[in-house]
Write a protein that holds these residues in place. Structure first.
Motif, PDB file in Angstrom:
ATOM      1  N   VAL A   1     -26.961 -81.517 -36.359  1.00 53.61           N
ATOM      2  CA  VAL A   1     -26.188 -80.354 -37.039  1.00 53.61           C
ATOM      3  C   VAL A   1     -26.548 -80.826 -38.532  1.00 53.61           C
ATOM      4  O   VAL A   1     -26.920 -79.785 -39.153  1.00 53.61           O
ATOM      5  N   ARG A   2     -26.545 -81.852 -39.098  1.00 47.47           N
ATOM      6  CA  ARG A   2     -26.604 -82.299 -40.630  1.00 47.47           C
ATOM      7  C   ARG A   2     -28.195 -81.917 -40.793  1.00 47.47           C
ATOM      8  O   ARG A   2     -28.327 -81.931 -41.998  1.00 47.47           O
ATOM      9  N   ARG A   3     -28.907 -82.451 -39.781  1.00 47.97           N
ATOM     10  CA  ARG A   3     -30.463 -82.245 -40.506  1.00 47.97           C
ATOM     11  C   ARG A   3     -31.285 -81.202 -40.000  1.00 47.97           C
ATOM     12  O   ARG A   3     -32.428 -80.990 -40.465  1.00 47.97           O
TER      13      ARG A   3
ATOM     14  N   TYR B   1     -27.241 -72.698 -42.377  1.00 52.55           N
ATOM     15  CA  TYR B   1     -25.905 -72.789 -42.753  1.00 52.55           C
ATOM     16  C   TYR B   1     -25.760 -73.550 -44.126  1.00 52.55           C
ATOM     17  O   TYR B   1     -26.501 -74.491 -44.374  1.00 52.55           O
ATOM     18  N   THR B   2     -24.702 -73.330 -44.757  1.00 51.84           N
ATOM     19  CA  THR B   2     -24.213 -74.091 -45.904  1.00 51.84           C
ATOM     20  C   THR B   2     -23.815 -75.400 -45.648  1.00 51.84           C
ATOM     21  O   THR B   2     -23.588 -75.949 -44.709  1.00 51.84           O
ATOM     22  N   PRO B   3     -24.260 -76.213 -46.813  1.00 48.86           N
ATOM     23  CA  PRO B   3     -23.637 -77.751 -46.601  1.00 48.86           C
ATOM     24  C   PRO B   3     -22.236 -78.074 -46.181  1.00 48.86           C
ATOM     25  O   PRO B   3     -21.910 -78.725 -45.230  1.00 48.86           O
ATOM     26  N   ALA B   4     -21.461 -77.232 -46.536  1.00 52.94           N
ATOM     27  CA  ALA B   4     -20.027 -77.175 -46.293  1.00 52.94           C
ATOM     28  C   ALA B   4     -19.734 -76.681 -44.821  1.00 52.94           C
ATOM     29  O   ALA B   4     -19.092 -77.256 -44.021  1.00 52.94           O
ATOM     30  N   GLN B   5     -20.668 -75.719 -44.427  1.00 54.58           N
ATOM     31  CA  GLN B   5     -20.547 -75.230 -43.025  1.00 54.58           C
ATOM     32  C   GLN B   5     -21.092 -76.206 -42.234  1.00 54.58           C
ATOM     33  O   GLN B   5     -20.357 -76.736 -40.917  1.00 54.58           O
TER      34      GLN B   5
END
Length: 156
Positions: A22-24, A30-34
């Protein structure tokens, strides 16, 4: 690549794989917050060994490491399909999805459904899934877009 059923000892690796993917990977859609709200689901997954075992969960191994995993329930709902960030584009998701769809056929189901992320949407469209609706899903204070999709299974 080898596909096998999930084992309890896989849980920490799958949880890490989920969060890292999800993070990479999903971060591009998606936005960083999402992405961070979604990836924070790692904590919940650490308590879900029974869930992984209850579903038909497959683990893909390549070069001695877990490269991805996916699962489907007995109604044909494909819940998770995640490929390690550094194994993208190597056919891992295709192999897992082929096997999960075969499982659904073996169960006599006529369709597979999935709630696909923006990132996964092209993959599922290419496999013959059709969008039934776009959804806005609340996740830890963020709203993520995904797509309810369905694929009709034909007998082989």
């Amino acid at each position: 690549m080898n596909l096998r059923r999930y084992r309890t000892e896989d849980l920490p690796v799958l949880v890490r794989l989920f969060g890292e993917t999800v993070r990479r990977v999903n971060i591009r859609d998606y936005t960083p917050a999402q992405a961070e709200a979604w990836a924070a689901g790692e904590a919940d997954l650490l308590t879900q060994d029974d869930w992984f075992r209850r579903l038909y969960t497959l683990v893909a191994e390549a070069d001695g490491q877990i490269a991805g995993y996916g699962n489907v329930d007995d109604t044909g709902y494909l819940d998770h399909l995640f490929v390690r960030w550094d194994c993208q584009g190597r056919g891992v998701a295709t192999a897992i999805c082929d096997a999960l769809e075969a499982r659904c056929r073996d169960l006599g189901l006529d369709a597979v459904t999935v709630h696909a992320s923006r990132t996964a949407l092209p993959f599922f469209l290419h496999r013959g899934y059709r969008v039934e609706r776009e959804q806005q899903v609340p996740v830890r204070g963020q709203t993520l877009t995904n797509y309810a999709m369905r694929k009709t299974l034909n007998a082989l």
